[in-house]
Design an enzyme around this catalytic site. Structure first.
Site, PDB file in Angstrom:
ATOM      1  N   GLY A 258      61.660  44.177  76.546  1.00  0.00           N
ATOM      2  CA  GLY A 258      62.408  45.145  77.333  1.00  0.00           C
ATOM      3  C   GLY A 258      63.249  46.009  76.417  1.00  0.00           C
ATOM      4  O   GLY A 258      62.926  46.205  75.245  1.00  0.00           O
ATOM      5  N   GLU A 259      64.345  46.550  76.949  1.00  0.00           N
ATOM      6  CA  GLU A 259      65.333  47.303  76.160  1.00  0.00           C
ATOM      7  C   GLU A 259      64.766  48.567  75.521  1.00  0.00           C
ATOM      8  O   GLU A 259      65.401  49.159  74.649  1.00  0.00           O
ATOM      9  CB  GLU A 259      65.951  46.434  75.056  1.00  0.00           C
ATOM     10  CG  GLU A 259      66.592  45.164  75.542  1.00  0.00           C
ATOM     11  CD  GLU A 259      67.140  44.336  74.393  1.00  0.00           C
ATOM     12  OE1 GLU A 259      67.643  44.928  73.415  1.00  0.00           O
ATOM     13  OE2 GLU A 259      67.056  43.100  74.474  1.00  0.00           O
ATOM     14  N   GLY A 260      63.558  48.985  75.881  1.00  0.00           N
ATOM     15  CA  GLY A 260      62.978  50.164  75.266  1.00  0.00           C
ATOM     16  C   GLY A 260      62.361  49.912  73.909  1.00  0.00           C
ATOM     17  O   GLY A 260      62.021  50.868  73.193  1.00  0.00           O
TER      18      GLY A 260
END
Length: 393
Positions: free
Chosen positions: A363-365
């Protein structure tokens, strides 16, 4: 033709007399149309007029009439947002054809570079990673292996520049823009997560952020938001909960079963009286970070930017944005395909093929930042690679 993977287009750009001369038609033969048949380079998610914002899909009974003219006005276009002009698209591909390499030698990356070049995005174009952080009461219903407090732990690490997303963004030369979108108010299973005013406010805030344009990578943080994204995907694509719910990060079989039950209950609640618009789905099934990211996509596309998607949540936000403004589809690049079961289905609906397929769970880009770095490398190759013949003056 469609069943065989072929595309058919009706060409309307030719004068009938010129076409008749070109085809050496005998006198008395009048052409009804000129159809182009072939294998398309890509499969768009919607008809061209719809993607360009010129028209929108209508019920058949509204457009088929007999022995009369329609008494009601046809619906107005949903949006006038457009992708790059045909000349810019053709110029990008023509320029690639002069490289000293086989045509399409970079595969999927070549198509993403074509899209970036047509939009005027180059290797040196400023870029940012918009990291939207949201909190979800549904996390307390046993749909995640992580405690809800992990969301704030990652937020703190991001602000300190130490989270995985922050480090990946720095490595890709992207400015990190971390946005705390607050918390949903409902638990998704029994109550709406957001109210209409919150959705409107978050989308407007996101649109303002995205209006900076350039290269915009998307990321999100929010324990429990794979359940939220799965519910939105199911509602938007009309899919059963079992087809959209995945393992998430570290889930076991019991957690997956609980997620399916929550999504099923949420869909039933929405279908019993919720609004069918993208905003209505965000109210009944969404979360604050997804509402903000939907706005970011719209703002970036309206500013001529290129949006690099990360995992399921960011792709669902893009799917809602394309529903609101079909022309936004031409501004999207799928950074990666995650492990989430619904993610390939959403990408297919967007007509996108991912640059990376690493089964990323961070996640988190992180995936979007890695893909942005790869895209910038591809843009540099396109700009600096040897040519079969000189170009320019």
């Amino acid at each position: 033709a469609r069943a065989e993977g072929l595309g058919v287009g009706w060409v309307t750009l030719f004068d009938p007399d010129s076409l008749a001369a070109l085809l050496q038609l005998p006198d008395g033969v009048v052409t009804l149309g000129w159809l182009c048949l072939g294998w398309p380079d890509e499969r768009p998610p919607a008809p061209g007029l719809e993607r360009a914002g010129w028209s929108q899909r209508l019920p058949l009974e509204q457009v088929v009439v007999r022995n009369r003219w329609p008494t009601a006005d046809l619906a107005s276009p949903p949006s006038h947002l457009r992708g790059p002009a045909p000349a810019e698209v053709v110029a990008a591909r023509d320029d690639a054809d002069t490289l000293l390499t086989p045509l399409g030698s970079l595969g999927v990356l070549d198509r993403a570079v074509d899209r970036a070049v047509a939009l005027g995005v180059g290797a040196g174009t400023p870029g940012m990673l918009v990291l939207a952080v949201g909190r979800h009461p549904v996390a307390s219903l046993g749909v995640s292996a992580f405690a809800p407090s992990v969301t704030d732990d990652v937020l703190s690490a991001s602000r300190a520049g130490r989270s995985l997303g922050a480090v990946a963004a720095a490595a890709a030369g992207l400015e990190l823009l971390t946005v705390d979108t607050g918390s949903a108010v409902g638990d998704l299973e029994t109550t709406d997560p957001l109210d209409p005013d919150a959705v409107d406010r978050l989308m407007a805030e996101g649109e303002a952020l995205g209006s900076r344009g350039g290269l915009v990578a998307l990321g999100e943080v929010g324990v429990g938001n794979t359940t939220v994204a799965a519910a939105l995907a199911a509602a938007t694509l009309d899919l059963a909960p079992e087809r959209v719910v995945g393992l998430g990060a570290g889930s076991d079989a019991a957690i997956v079963e609980r997620k399916v039950a929550v999504v099923r209950a949420a869909l039933a609640r929405w279908r019993s009286g919720g609004e069918e618009s993208p905003q209505g789905r965000l109210c009944a099934l969404g979360g604050p970070e997804l509402a903000l990211l939907t706005g970011v996509v719209l703002g970036a596309c309206r500013s001529g930017g290129l949006v690099v998607l990360d995992g399921l949540a960011t792709s669902v936000a893009a799917l809602l944005a394309v529903e609101l403004a079909p022309g936004a589809a031409a501004h999207l690049v799928a950074g990666q395909r995650s492990r989430e079961q619904a993610h390939p289905l959403v990408l297919d609906a967007l007509g996108l093929e991912p640059l990376l397929d690493l089964r990323i769970r961070a996640g988190e880009g992180v995936g979007a930042a890695l893909a942005a770095q790869l895209l910038r490398t591809g843009l540099r190759v396109r700009a600096e690679g040897a040519r079969t013949h000189p170009t320019g003056p």
